[in-house]
Design a protein around this motif. Structure first.
Motif, PDB file in Angstrom:
ATOM      1  N   ASP A  87      45.261  51.214  67.386  1.00 40.63           N
ATOM      2  CA  ASP A  87      45.491  52.635  67.679  1.00 40.63           C
ATOM      3  C   ASP A  87      46.963  52.778  68.066  1.00 40.63           C
ATOM      4  OD1 ASP A  87      45.318  55.301  68.332  1.00 40.63           O
ATOM      5  OD2 ASP A  87      44.429  54.947  70.306  1.00 40.63           O
ATOM      6  N   VAL A  88      47.744  53.411  67.204  1.00 34.09           N
ATOM      7  CA  VAL A  88      49.180  53.569  67.417  1.00 34.09           C
ATOM      8  C   VAL A  88      49.468  55.001  67.843  1.00 34.09           C
ATOM      9  CG1 VAL A  88      51.473  53.416  66.372  1.00 34.09           C
ATOM     10  CG2 VAL A  88      49.663  51.820  65.664  1.00 34.09           C
ATOM     11  N   VAL A  89      50.182  55.164  68.949  1.00 30.51           N
ATOM     12  CA  VAL A  89      50.534  56.492  69.453  1.00 30.51           C
ATOM     13  C   VAL A  89      52.051  56.561  69.607  1.00 30.51           C
ATOM     14  CG1 VAL A  89      50.311  58.152  71.336  1.00 30.51           C
ATOM     15  CG2 VAL A  89      48.338  56.734  70.664  1.00 30.51           C
ATOM     16  N   ILE A  90      52.665  57.556  68.976  1.00 28.26           N
ATOM     17  CA  ILE A  90      54.109  57.780  69.076  1.00 28.26           C
ATOM     18  C   ILE A  90      54.344  59.116  69.774  1.00 28.26           C
ATOM     19  CG2 ILE A  90      56.268  58.077  67.802  1.00 28.26           C
ATOM     20  CD1 ILE A  90      55.167  55.303  67.498  1.00 28.26           C
ATOM     21  N   ASP A  91      54.970  59.069  70.939  1.00 33.39           N
ATOM     22  CA  ASP A  91      55.343  60.268  71.681  1.00 33.39           C
ATOM     23  C   ASP A  91      56.833  60.503  71.440  1.00 33.39           C
ATOM     24  OD1 ASP A  91      56.065  62.209  73.524  1.00 33.39           O
ATOM     25  OD2 ASP A  91      54.719  61.453  75.085  1.00 33.39           O
ATOM     26  N   ARG A  92      57.147  61.316  70.431  1.00 33.73           N
ATOM     27  CA  ARG A  92      58.539  61.509  70.050  1.00 33.73           C
ATOM     28  C   ARG A  92      59.310  62.305  71.095  1.00 33.73           C
ATOM     29  NH1 ARG A  92      59.317  59.765  64.839  1.00 33.73           N
ATOM     30  NH2 ARG A  92      57.391  59.389  63.674  1.00 33.73           N
ATOM     31  N   ALA A  93      58.650  63.183  71.792  1.00 33.82           N
ATOM     32  CA  ALA A  93      59.334  63.976  72.808  1.00 33.82           C
ATOM     33  C   ALA A  93      59.842  63.091  73.943  1.00 33.82           C
ATOM     34  CB  ALA A  93      58.404  65.061  73.340  1.00 33.82           C
ATOM     35  N   ARG A  94      59.015  62.140  74.360  1.00 31.83           N
ATOM     36  CA  ARG A  94      59.395  61.249  75.465  1.00 31.83           C
ATOM     37  C   ARG A  94      59.985  59.939  74.962  1.00 31.83           C
ATOM     38  NH1 ARG A  94      54.332  60.222  78.945  1.00 31.83           N
ATOM     39  NH2 ARG A  94      55.878  59.349  80.392  1.00 31.83           N
ATOM     40  N   GLU A  95      59.954  59.742  73.631  1.00 32.37           N
ATOM     41  CA  GLU A  95      60.458  58.514  73.001  1.00 32.37           C
ATOM     42  C   GLU A  95      59.778  57.277  73.594  1.00 32.37           C
ATOM     43  OE1 GLU A  95      64.758  59.299  71.255  1.00 32.37           O
ATOM     44  OE2 GLU A  95      64.760  59.464  73.446  1.00 32.37           O
ATOM     45  N   THR A 117      47.173  50.106  71.038  1.00 29.22           N
ATOM     46  CA  THR A 117      45.970  49.558  71.651  1.00 29.22           C
ATOM     47  C   THR A 117      45.215  48.759  70.597  1.00 29.22           C
ATOM     48  OG1 THR A 117      45.814  51.420  73.193  1.00 29.22           O
ATOM     49  CG2 THR A 117      43.824  50.095  72.861  1.00 29.22           C
ATOM     50  N   LEU A 118      44.879  47.525  70.935  1.00 27.42           N
ATOM     51  CA  LEU A 118      44.157  46.630  70.033  1.00 27.42           C
ATOM     52  C   LEU A 118      43.292  45.708  70.871  1.00 27.42           C
ATOM     53  CD1 LEU A 118      43.843  45.665  67.032  1.00 27.42           C
ATOM     54  CD2 LEU A 118      45.632  43.985  67.544  1.00 27.42           C
ATOM     55  N   ASN A 119      42.037  45.576  70.487  1.00 21.39           N
ATOM     56  CA  ASN A 119      41.097  44.701  71.203  1.00 21.39           C
ATOM     57  C   ASN A 119      41.021  45.042  72.686  1.00 21.39           C
ATOM     58  OD1 ASN A 119      40.605  43.272  68.800  1.00 21.39           O
ATOM     59  ND2 ASN A 119      42.292  41.852  69.213  1.00 21.39           N
ATOM     60  N   GLY A 120      41.100  46.334  72.976  1.00 24.59           N
ATOM     61  CA  GLY A 120      40.935  46.781  74.358  1.00 24.59           C
ATOM     62  C   GLY A 120      42.169  46.653  75.228  1.00 24.59           C
ATOM     63  N   ARG A 121      43.292  46.242  74.660  1.00 19.74           N
ATOM     64  CA  ARG A 121      44.513  46.085  75.440  1.00 19.74           C
ATOM     65  C   ARG A 121      45.588  47.037  74.906  1.00 19.74           C
ATOM     66  NH1 ARG A 121      45.960  40.208  77.363  1.00 19.74           N
ATOM     67  NH2 ARG A 121      46.440  41.493  79.201  1.00 19.74           N
ATOM     68  N   THR A 122      46.424  47.534  75.813  1.00 15.53           N
ATOM     69  CA  THR A 122      47.457  48.494  75.436  1.00 15.53           C
ATOM     70  C   THR A 122      48.825  47.965  75.826  1.00 15.53           C
ATOM     71  OG1 THR A 122      45.946  50.368  75.706  1.00 15.53           O
ATOM     72  CG2 THR A 122      48.306  50.850  75.739  1.00 15.53           C
ATOM     73  N   ALA A 123      49.779  48.108  74.898  1.00 21.16           N
ATOM     74  CA  ALA A 123      51.166  47.708  75.129  1.00 21.16           C
ATOM     75  C   ALA A 123      52.075  48.913  74.947  1.00 21.16           C
ATOM     76  CB  ALA A 123      51.554  46.591  74.165  1.00 21.16           C
ATOM     77  N   TRP A 124      53.287  48.815  75.537  1.00 19.13           N
ATOM     78  CA  TRP A 124      54.182  49.963  75.572  1.00 19.13           C
ATOM     79  C   TRP A 124      55.613  49.587  75.179  1.00 19.13           C
ATOM     80  CZ3 TRP A 124      51.994  54.643  76.837  1.00 19.13           C
ATOM     81  CH2 TRP A 124      50.726  54.591  77.447  1.00 19.13           C
ATOM     82  N   ALA A 125      56.310  50.549  74.621  1.00 21.29           N
ATOM     83  CA  ALA A 125      57.746  50.430  74.383  1.00 21.29           C
ATOM     84  C   ALA A 125      58.387  51.771  74.680  1.00 21.29           C
ATOM     85  CB  ALA A 125      58.034  50.005  72.949  1.00 21.29           C
ATOM     86  N   LYS A 126      59.627  51.733  75.131  1.00 21.15           N
ATOM     87  CA  LYS A 126      60.277  52.961  75.576  1.00 21.15           C
ATOM     88  C   LYS A 126      61.751  52.926  75.207  1.00 21.15           C
ATOM     89  CE  LYS A 126      60.617  55.818  79.782  1.00 21.15           C
ATOM     90  NZ  LYS A 126      60.228  55.873  81.212  1.00 21.15           N
TER      91      LYS A 126
END
Length: 484
Positions: A75-83, A88-97
C-alpha cells in the motif's frame, strides 16, 4: 501551541525487514516527487527487491524470473502537499520525508524533523548560452549522413525492448551532442536516479577541492576520530578512499563476484545497505568502523569510502559546517559546467549520501562526462588537474589485484568489461546499468540511464551492441581521414 516535531531516529540495524521497506519508501518518494514517475511503477521497477526477503531475491537472480518480486503489492501513499511518502507491507509501515532541496530521507514517522537546517540550492541559469554551458539545440533525427543514420540505429536498438528500461541515451562526440533520445514520458528535463554514479560525483568533487588546495591524494591522518594512539586508520590516505581500499570493516555483498541477493547476516542488515535504509548518521557510522586490512591493499566495493571522502571534503572547505556545505557542490562544480538539474540527497543529519542517492538530467550527466574527457578543463577554467583526471581513470592494480578494473570511484575497461568499447574507456557506474562512459581515444561520451529492473531482462547484451554501433558511427570519419 503545536508540539515541536521530534528529531528523526535511526531504524535498528537488527530490523532488516523495516530497513528494507524504509529504503524502498525513500526510493518511491524520490521517484514520484523528483523524477515524476508513477509511485507503483517506481516500486515495481526500481526498488521492490529492497522489500523482498533474501531467499526471494536469490530465486529471482538464479532463475532470471522476476515473477516473485512482482507479487509484492504494498500500500503506497504519496502526500504531495506535505512531501511525505509511506509504504505498508506485511503489516508494517515505513516513511520517507522531503527536507527541502536536500531531497528525501528515511525517517521513523511522518512528523520526524531533520538533525540539520535544510538550505535552498539555487542553480545558476545558463539559458541562452551556447553548449556546453547552455543546453544544446535538439538533435534533428531526420538529418542526413552516415553517422546520423548509424547513431539512429544504435538508439533504435537501445529503446527497442521496453522491458530493458532504457530511459535516456545521450552521445557527445567531438564536444558536440550528436544523439539525445528519451523513452516516453521522460524528457530532457527529467531528473533520473544515478545510483552509484554518485561515487564518481564524489571523486569529481574531491578533485575540485584538491585543485583549490583543500586536500591532496597522498595525505593521511584524515579524521579526529582516527587519531588515538596506535590507531592504524591514521594511515588511510585520500587515494585509498577513492580506490575503495580504506580497509575498514564494512559488511556488504556488492563486489562483482559476490551474491548480491544477500542483504543481512545473522539478522543484521549489511552496513553497505544500512547507511541508505535507516536514517542513521552515515558519517558517524562509517567513522566508527575499525580497520581489518592495511590501507591500499584490499579493494572492496563499500559505501563507507565515498561517504567518508565527501565528509572529509566538507571538513576542509567549510570547517565541518553541515549547512554551509549543502550548496558547495552546486556552486563549485555544477554551476561552473552548466549542470542545473542535479539533486544530491542527504541523510537526516545533512550528510550527502553521495554513494548512491543522486538525481540529474541526462544532459547534465553528459556534461560531467565531458568534463572528465577534457581532464578537468572547462571554458578556460581548470576544475581539477589533469593528474587527478588520470588518477581516477587508472586501475588501482595493487588493491584490486584480484579484479583490476576499479580506479578512483570510476570503473575502467582495462580488463575488457565492456567488450565492444576500447580499453581506455572508463565510466561512472550505477545500479541498473546507469553509465556515463568516457572514451578518450574516440573523443566520446555515452550516457545511458535506466531502471534497476532492466538488469533482470538481459540489457547487457543489448548495450554491448549499442556501444559497438556508436563506436563504429563515430570512428568512421576518423577512418576516412586517415585513408586520405
Amino acid at each position: 501551541m503545536q508540539a515541536k516535531s521530534a528529531a528523526a531516529a535511526a531504524i535498528p540495524q537488527t530490523d532488516p525487514e523495516l530497513c528494507g521497506l524504509s529504503w524502498a519508501t525513500k526510493v518511491v518518494a524520490s521517484g514520484a516527487m523528483i523524477t515524476g514517475r508513477d509511485p507503483t511503477e517506481v516500486f515495481l521497477t526500481s526498488c521492490n527487491w529492497m522489500a523482498a526477503p533474501d531467499e526471494m531475491m536469490r530465486e529471482v537472480i538464479e532463475t532470471r524470473n522476476p515473477a516473485a518480486l512482482l507479487s509484492l503489492r504494498p500500500d503506497v501513499v504519496i502526500d504531495r502537499a506535505r512531501e511525505i511518502a509511506s509504504i505498508t507491507l506485511n503489516g508494517r509501515t515505513a516513511w520517507a520525508k522531503r527536507f527541502g532541496d536536500q531531497g528525501f530521507s528515511v525517517v521513523d514517522g511522518p512528523d520526524a524533523a531533520p538533525h540539520f537546517t535544510p538550505r535552498p540550492v539555487a542553480p545558476r541559469s545558463a539559458d541562452g548560452e551556447p553548449w556546453p554551458m547552455g543546453d544544446p539545440e535538439a538533435v534533428d533525427p531526420a538529418a542526413s549522413g552516415a553517422r546520423v543514420k548509424a547513431l539512429d540505429e544504435a538508439a533504435t536498438l537501445a529503446f527497442a525492448n521496453a522491458m530493458e528500461f532504457t530511459n535516456a541515451l545521450v552521445v557527445v562526440h567531438g564536444g558536440e551532442v550528436v544523439l539525445e533520445r528519451y523513452r516516453s514520458p521522460f524528457t530532457r528535463e527529467t531528473r533520473f536516479e544515478g545510483w552509484s554514479m554518485g561515487k564518481s560525483l564524489a571523486a569529481t568533487l574531491v578533485g575540485v577541492g584538491a585543485q583549490e588546495g583543500a586536500l591532496s591524494l597522498d595525505e593521511d591522518d584524515l579524521f579526529e576520530a582516527w587519531r588515538g594512539g596506535g590507531d592504524g586508520r591514521k594511515a588511510i590516505r585520500v587515494r585509498d578512499l577513492l580506490n575503495m581500499a580504506s580497509g575498514l570493516a564494512f559488511t556488504g555483498s556488492y563486489d562483482r563476484e559476490q551474491d548480491q541477493s544477500v542483504k543481512q547476516q545473522d539478522g543484521v542488515l549489511l552496513d553497505h545497505i544500512y547507511v541508505y535504509a535507516s536514517g542513521v548518521d552515515s558519517v558517524a557510522f562509517s567513522l566508527d568502523k575499525p580497520a581489518i586490512d592495511a590501507p591500499g591493499t584490499a579493494g572492496r566495493y563499500r559505501n563507507c569510502d565515498p561517504l567518508l571522502a565527501i565528509a572529509l571534503l566538507r571538513d576542509r572547505v567549510t570547517k565541518g559546517e553541515v549547512e554551509a556545505f549543502l550548496t558547495w557542490p552546486q556552486q563549485r562544480l555544477f554551476d561552473r559546467i552548466g549542470a542545473s538539474g542535479m539533486v544530491l540527497e542527504t541523510d537526516p543529519y545533512g550528510a550527502f549520501l553521495i554513494s548512491g542517492h543522486d538525481y540529474g538530467r541526462a544532459i547534465d550527466w553528459a556534461r560531467l562526462g565531458l568534463l572528465h574527457l577534457q581532464e578537468g578543463a572547462w571554458g578556460g577554467d581548470q576544475l581539477f588537474s589533469p593528474a587527478f583526471a588520470q588518477f581516477v581513470r587508472t586501475p588501482a592494480t595493487k588493491a584490486w589485484a584480484h579484479d583490476p578494473y576499479y580506479g578512483g570511484f570510476f570503473a575502467t575497461n582495462a580488463t575488457g568489461l565492456l567488450p565492444t568499447l576500447p580499453r581506455d574507456a572508463f565510466w561512472m557506474s550505477g545500479g541498473g546499468r546507469q553509465r556515463v562512459i568516457v572514451v578518450p581515444s574516440l573523443d566520446l561520451v555515452i550516457v545511458r540511464l535506466g531502471h534497476l529492473a532492466g538488469q533482470a531482462f538481459g540489457v547487457d547484451a543489448t548495450l554491448n551492441e549499442v556501444h559497438r554501433l556508436i563506436v563504429e558511427a563515430v570512428a568512421e570519419p576518423v577512418k576516412s581521414i586517415n585513408a586520405m
